[in-house]
Enzyme design. Structure first.
Site, short mmCIF file in Angstrom:
data_model
loop_
_atom_site.label_atom_id
_atom_site.label_comp_id
_atom_site.label_asym_id
_atom_site.label_seq_id
_atom_site.Cartn_x
_atom_site.Cartn_y
_atom_site.Cartn_z
CB CYS A 324 -0.88 -0.02 1.25
SG CYS A 324 -1.67 1.55 1.61
CB ILE A 325 2.27 3.50 -1.94
CG1 ILE A 325 3.18 4.72 -1.86
CG2 ILE A 325 1.57 3.41 -3.28
CD1 ILE A 325 4.41 4.62 -2.77
NE ARG A 333 -2.57 17.54 -8.45
CZ ARG A 333 -3.54 18.06 -9.19
NH1 ARG A 333 -3.56 19.36 -9.41
NH2 ARG A 333 -4.47 17.30 -9.72
N GLY A 335 5.98 16.22 -4.80
CA GLY A 335 7.12 15.33 -4.98
C GLY A 335 7.27 14.26 -3.92
CE1 TYR A 336 7.66 16.02 1.47
CE2 TYR A 336 5.61 17.11 0.84
CZ TYR A 336 6.83 17.13 1.49
OH TYR A 336 7.20 18.26 2.18
N GLY A 337 5.27 11.75 -3.28
CA GLY A 337 4.93 10.43 -3.81
C GLY A 337 6.11 9.76 -4.48
CD GLU A 358 -0.20 -6.64 -2.51
OE1 GLU A 358 -1.36 -6.21 -2.49
OE2 GLU A 358 0.34 -7.22 -1.55
CB SER A 362 -5.49 3.96 -7.21
OG SER A 362 -4.38 4.81 -6.99
CB SER A 371 5.20 10.72 -12.75
OG SER A 371 5.97 11.88 -12.57
#
Length: 389
Positions: A324-325, A333, A335-337, A358, A362, A371
């Site tokens: 899970c993330i 929006r 840059g943390y992702g 996994e 989404s 990205s």
């Protein structure tokens, strides 16, 4: 003018009194001038006004909302057809499945969650455990259900989450349980630190908390309370200023904490409940023992504030490095992702393994990974070109 789903035109009466589950019509979306086609999922009366819970066809269900009648285009109603021998099965681009054809039945109260425990929700990339055997009958099935239950930590006070019934334990295949309860958002607002956030999806918080306009969360232990006064009382007792577990990385104000789902079950369960508000594709599990959680925080004088996290199985048979993330909406929006994704791959390299997240991802998760890999491949290409020169 109004028509049923096969185009038959109705006219000559006031249709607002006939609106029920399954009716479709254009609905004005919040904060826009768009009027996309939407389907009514539930109807209720509140303070003398009728409210309609609508899903916008071919839109992600995080946009679903309660609307008043003045946002419905009553001139273009499509009433549901009566039940037929061949129900529809279409589902397009992340939109929820359409409501099966049925007779018109007026529903003026929303569905109620059973009192015997918390309902299972769906999580976008949430914890996956072993699948359950096929349902069995009689006493054997009751024994299996009973054997899966776990005890929650001891109670603190009647105003806190601990006074509620323990969650129902389960294990099942990763799937999307799209029933009438989990299809509808049940939490209006949450307050986490200095942020007030409107949830996107259903999360199985106890029903006695979801009746309040806002659920207040401790930003350090993620405990949920029903009022700001209860939260202030909790803060006096809570001695955490960072997530439990070991700090394994720090650069500037950014830190990562590794949390064992077995050693810190209370925090891990609360983290799953919080994440479920913004993730939708996978099943929520309270059995957090097989998982490690990596929580990213931002530090200031008050403590370490959660920004996002990812989880992974301690032993993955399919070499998944992410179960899970999530980056919380106030930090998206920025840059943390990408940082969370990069950290998951760095952990895999440190362990000498290959891995991937996994599935399914989404819509927002897929965009984030695309990205990240686009940027990574371009950087590798540039470095290769410089070496040749």
């Amino acid at each position: 003018m109004a028509a049923d789903f096969d185009g038959r035109v109705e006219s000559g009466q006031e249709f607002s009194t006939l609106l029920t589950e399954g009716c479709r019509m254009p609905v004005k979306m919040r904060s826009t001038n768009d009027w996309p086609l939407a389907e009514i999922l539930s109807v209720k009366e509140q303070n003398g006004q009728m409210l309609y819970y609508v899903h916008y066809i071919d839109y992600n269900k995080r946009l679903d909302e309660w609307v008043l009648e003045d946002r419905l285009d009553l001139e273009r109603i499509q009433f549901p057809k009566k039940e037929s021998s061949t129900p529809k099965k279409s589902e397009r681009n992340g939109s929820r499945p359409v409501t099966p054809d049925k007779d018109i039945v007026l529903c003026v109260t929303p569905p109620v969650v059973e009192d015997n425990g918390l309902q299972n929700g769906s999580l976008d990339l949430l914890e996956r455990t072993l699948s359950v055997p096929p349902p069995q009958s009689g006493g054997m099935q009751r024994k299996l259900v009973s054997a899966r239950k776990r005890k929650l930590p001891a109670t603190e006070n009647e105003d806190s989450q601990d006074s509620s019934p323990g969650p129902r334990m389960t294990g099942s295949l990763v799937s999307h349980h799209d029933d009438i309860v989990t299809r509808m958002k049940n939490v209006e607002m949450i307050e986490l630190g200095k942020h007030r956030i409107r949830p996107w999806y259903f999360s199985p918080y106890p029903q006695e908390f979801t009746i309040y306009p806002c659920i207040y969360l401790c930003e350090f232990c993620l405990k949920y309370t029903k009022s700001r006064k209860c939260l202030e009382r909790h803060k006096v007792k809570c001695n955490l200023r960072h997530p439990p577990g070991n700090e394994i990385y720090r650069k500037g104000t950014i830190s990562f904490f590794e949390i064992d789902g077995r050693k810190n079950k209370f925090y891990a369960q609360n983290l799953c409940l919080l994440a479920k508000l913004f993730l939708d594709h996978k099943t929520l599990y309270y059995d957090t023992d097989p998982f490690l959680f990596y929580v990213m925080t931002e530090c200031d004088l008050r403590g370490f504030h959660i920004v996002g996290y990812f989880s992974k199985e301690k032993e993955s048979t399919e070499d998944y490095n992410v179960a899970c993330i999530l980056t919380l909406p106030p930090y998206q929006r920025k840059g943390y992702g990408k940082l969370l994704i990069e950290f998951s791959y760095e952990l895999s390299k440190f362990e000498g393994k290959t891995g991937s997240p996994e599935k399914p991802l989404s819509d927002l998760g897929l965009l984030s990974y695309r990205s990240y890999w686009t940027q990574t491949i371009l950087e590798i290409g540039r470095a290769s070109c410089r070496e040749r020169v």
